[in-house]
Design a protein around this motif. Structure first.
Motif, mmCIF file in Angstrom:
data_model
loop_
_atom_site.group_PDB
_atom_site.id
_atom_site.type_symbol
_atom_site.label_atom_id
_atom_site.label_comp_id
_atom_site.label_asym_id
_atom_site.label_seq_id
_atom_site.Cartn_x
_atom_site.Cartn_y
_atom_site.Cartn_z
ATOM 1 N N ALA A 45 0.746 -1.491 0.261
ATOM 2 C CA ALA A 45 0.061 -0.140 -0.141
ATOM 3 C C ALA A 45 0.998 1.308 -0.192
ATOM 4 O O ALA A 45 1.662 1.553 1.028
ATOM 5 N N LYS A 47 0.328 4.313 -0.001
ATOM 6 C CA LYS A 47 0.171 5.420 0.937
ATOM 7 C C LYS A 47 1.143 5.613 2.068
ATOM 8 O O LYS A 47 1.437 6.572 2.819
ATOM 9 N N ALA A 48 1.483 4.261 2.596
ATOM 10 C CA ALA A 48 2.381 4.315 3.742
ATOM 11 C C ALA A 48 3.779 4.442 3.307
ATOM 12 O O ALA A 48 4.589 5.041 4.166
ATOM 13 N N PHE A 88 -7.742 1.791 -5.490
ATOM 14 C CA PHE A 88 -8.931 2.046 -4.704
ATOM 15 C C PHE A 88 -9.158 3.612 -4.391
ATOM 16 O O PHE A 88 -8.270 4.058 -3.754
ATOM 17 N N ARG A 132 -15.718 -1.926 -2.897
ATOM 18 C CA ARG A 132 -15.384 -1.871 -1.639
ATOM 19 C C ARG A 132 -16.711 -1.676 -0.448
ATOM 20 O O ARG A 132 -17.496 -0.814 -0.831
ATOM 21 N N HIS A 174 -13.825 -5.764 -1.740
ATOM 22 C CA HIS A 174 -12.654 -5.393 -0.942
ATOM 23 C C HIS A 174 -13.140 -4.688 0.366
ATOM 24 O O HIS A 174 -14.288 -4.064 0.442
ATOM 25 N N HIS A 176 -11.685 -2.896 3.919
ATOM 26 C CA HIS A 176 -10.416 -2.385 4.861
ATOM 27 C C HIS A 176 -10.818 -1.649 6.073
ATOM 28 O O HIS A 176 -11.652 -0.844 6.170
ATOM 29 N N GLY A 210 -7.729 -5.758 2.382
ATOM 30 C CA GLY A 210 -7.186 -4.257 3.083
ATOM 31 C C GLY A 210 -5.838 -4.379 3.618
ATOM 32 O O GLY A 210 -5.040 -5.452 3.402
ATOM 33 N N GLY A 211 -5.545 -3.510 4.306
ATOM 34 C CA GLY A 211 -4.493 -3.199 5.201
ATOM 35 C C GLY A 211 -4.608 -3.227 6.676
ATOM 36 O O GLY A 211 -5.640 -3.532 7.172
ATOM 37 N N GLY A 212 -3.509 -2.838 7.211
ATOM 38 C CA GLY A 212 -3.667 -2.677 8.530
ATOM 39 C C GLY A 212 -3.242 -3.902 9.656
ATOM 40 O O GLY A 212 -3.434 -3.990 10.726
ATOM 41 N N HIS A 213 -2.822 -4.860 8.688
ATOM 42 C CA HIS A 213 -2.314 -6.067 9.308
ATOM 43 C C HIS A 213 -0.718 -5.913 9.707
ATOM 44 O O HIS A 213 0.276 -5.810 8.865
ATOM 45 N N GLU A 243 -3.175 -6.193 1.519
ATOM 46 C CA GLU A 243 -2.533 -4.616 0.922
ATOM 47 C C GLU A 243 -2.123 -4.004 2.328
ATOM 48 O O GLU A 243 -2.546 -2.770 2.423
ATOM 49 N N PRO A 244 -1.131 -4.565 2.760
ATOM 50 C CA PRO A 244 -0.533 -3.654 3.918
ATOM 51 C C PRO A 244 0.438 -2.709 3.479
ATOM 52 O O PRO A 244 0.944 -2.804 2.596
ATOM 53 N N GLY A 245 0.386 -1.671 4.464
ATOM 54 C CA GLY A 245 1.268 -0.634 3.933
ATOM 55 C C GLY A 245 2.592 -0.391 5.049
ATOM 56 O O GLY A 245 3.762 -0.902 4.813
ATOM 57 N N GLU A 246 2.035 -0.293 6.322
ATOM 58 C CA GLU A 246 2.965 -0.490 7.488
ATOM 59 C C GLU A 246 3.793 -1.680 7.494
ATOM 60 O O GLU A 246 5.073 -1.616 7.863
ATOM 61 N N TYR A 342 4.389 6.248 7.032
ATOM 62 C CA TYR A 342 3.689 7.532 6.913
ATOM 63 C C TYR A 342 4.541 8.741 7.596
ATOM 64 O O TYR A 342 3.833 9.405 8.253
HETATM 65 C C1 LIG Z 1 -7.672 0.927 1.736
HETATM 66 C C2 LIG Z 1 -6.436 0.825 2.281
HETATM 67 N N1 LIG Z 1 -5.585 -0.329 2.283
HETATM 68 C C3 LIG Z 1 -4.344 -0.251 2.634
HETATM 69 C C4 LIG Z 1 -4.117 0.512 3.541
HETATM 70 C C5 LIG Z 1 -2.854 0.230 4.433
HETATM 71 O O1 LIG Z 1 -2.990 0.366 5.749
HETATM 72 P P1 LIG Z 1 -1.604 -0.214 6.578
HETATM 73 O O2 LIG Z 1 -0.530 0.850 6.235
HETATM 74 O O3 LIG Z 1 -2.129 0.426 7.979
HETATM 75 O O4 LIG Z 1 -1.295 -1.460 6.647
HETATM 76 C C6 LIG Z 1 -4.912 1.535 3.857
HETATM 77 C C7 LIG Z 1 -4.701 2.602 5.060
HETATM 78 O O5 LIG Z 1 -5.237 3.394 5.586
HETATM 79 C C8 LIG Z 1 -6.055 1.770 3.357
HETATM 80 O O6 LIG Z 1 -6.881 2.669 3.448
#
Ligand SMILES: Cc1ncc(COP(=O)(O)O)c(C=O)c1O
Length: 383
Positions: A45, A47-48, A88, A132, A174, A176, A210-213, A243-246, A342
């Motif tokens: 992901a 964004k992270a 997304f 989603r 999907h 998250h 999604g993410g947050g794992h 789709e983890p970022g962290e 982040y």
């Molecule tokens: C749709 C979606 N996917 C993946 C992630 C990535 O989450 P994380 O970085 O907590 O694993 C986020 C984080 O906000 C998200 O909104």
């Protein structure tokens, strides 16, 4: 802990993010193991963490990347070519969709209206589309801004707003909902999701969890995650995406800063740093949280307790209270941990604060400044 992460790197100009290749590879190997044992697909992901210099490395381990919109999608297309490219966004413009269908293989929509508005474009392009959904099952406490299942959330279609048959062409679902969580909340969320949306799963091609794992965090219950993925694959025959970022760059980077001055507040010394919470680690203020700092303790734990703060005008641009064996001096370097995620993706130049350089510590321990920022970077974002 990887001891070398706390190096102050005197050869580098501060402030500087140092991303550590060994720590990154450590995380990627864990994630690759999950993919190999379960057949799931893990996506970065962006964004992270969007340090595209290491996308070729990440691409050696993961299935691809996911984007929050056109620009991140383009970055993955350019810098991780040949890998899966998902996107997304709560809403796409017609112009964006024209480009997205050229570069993405999976697109998730946040509403039936968006799905239909862009139907002629995605149908013609032949990309795989999903919706989603919102399982309306909250497993987070305290951080409503990070909880897509919070009341009033705009993220994901609620069950009551879906027809009994999914619209033609929808191939995936999907969700998250997690943030820095273990496998148990995911298992719980999947059960809630399955109860509401399970009827749609037969006949679909994929599901994205999604993410947050926090898969790469020591102690994360990898076996429980793998069991869930395998059971979804077996029961529904779906491709499973995470789709983890962290988790990709967790504890894989530092932010090194220099003490520029020390002023005395009523109760303790205040270290004025060349970094800023507001500009270089905004999550510290948004979440809020106290970032780890190497060789320091909790307030009062060690001999000298100081407040760490920035040189911006914002009175609240404060990082937190930390204690040290001996009080830091002007010119000393401090090393914040877990600063790859982040952080650089959220940077800003409020007050004309210089952006931290971005460096990569290679496996042999040498540090390469991948990107130096200067006045032009500040100016070119203004007019
Ligand atoms: C749709 C979606 N996917 C993946 C992630 C990535 O989450 P994380 O970085 O907590 O694993 C986020 C984080 O906000 C998200 O909104």
């Amino acid at each position: 802990m990887m001891e070398h992460l706390k190096r102050q790197e005197p050869g580098l100009q501060t402030p500087v993010y140092v991303v550590d290749e060994a720590a990154l590879v450590h995380n990627l190997e864990i994630l690759q193991g999950v993919q190999q044992r379960t057949g799931c697909h893990i996506l970065l992901a962006q964004k992270a963490f969007s340090m595209f210099r290491v996308y070729p490395l990440i691409g050696q381990y993961l299935a691809g990347a996911t984007a929050s919109g056109l620009f991140e999608a383009r970055l993955a297309h350019e810098e991780m070519p040949g890998k899966e490219n998902h996107v997304f966004c709560p809403a796409y413009t017609p112009e964006e969709m024209e480009e997205i269908v050229q570069i993405c293989d999976h697109i998730s929509f946040n509403s039936l209206a968006q799905l239909e508005a862009h139907r002629p474009v995605w149908e013609k392009a032949g990309v795989s589309v999903g919706l989603r959904v919102n399982p309306e099952h909250s497993t987070q406490e305290g951080h409503a801004i990070y909880d897509p299942c919070a009341p009033g959330s705009r993220l994901g279609i609620r069950r009551q707003n879906l027809p009994d048959q999914l619209p033609k062409g929808v191939e995936g679902l999907h969700f998250h909902t997690l943030c820095e969580q273990d496998a148990a909340p995911l298992v719980e969320t999947f059960a809630a999701f399955e109860e509401k949306f399970g009827q749609y799963l037969p006949g679909l091609k994929w599901i994205n969890l999604g993410g947050g794992h926090h898969i790469t965090r020591p102690g994360y219950d990898i076996a429980a995650l793998e069991q869930l993925i395998l059971s979804i694959r077996e029961k529904y025959g779906l491709e499973v995406y995470l789709e983890p970022g962290e988790a990709i760059a967790l504890s894989a980077g530092t932010l090194i800063t220099t003490v520029l001055d020390i002023v005395q507040a009523t109760d303790m010394p205040v270290l004025i740093l060349d970094t800023s919470a507001a500009c270089h680690m905004p999550d510290v203020l948004e979440m809020p949280y106290r970032p780890p700092l190497y060789d320091s303790g909790l307030p009062g734990e060690k001999a000298c307790t100081c407040l760490l703060a920035s040189r911006t005008c914002l009175a609240g641009d404060v990082i937190g209270e930390y204690s040290f064996d001996s009080c830091p001096q002007i010119g000393d370097r401090l090393v914040f941990g877990d600063m790859a995620i982040y952080s650089m993706v959220k940077n800003n130049t409020f007050n004309g604060m210089p952006l931290p350089d971005i460096a990569l510590r290679h496996l042999d321990g040498s540090c390469e400044v991948v990107r130096h920022f200067g006045y032009q970077d500040f100016k070119t974002r203004l007019s």
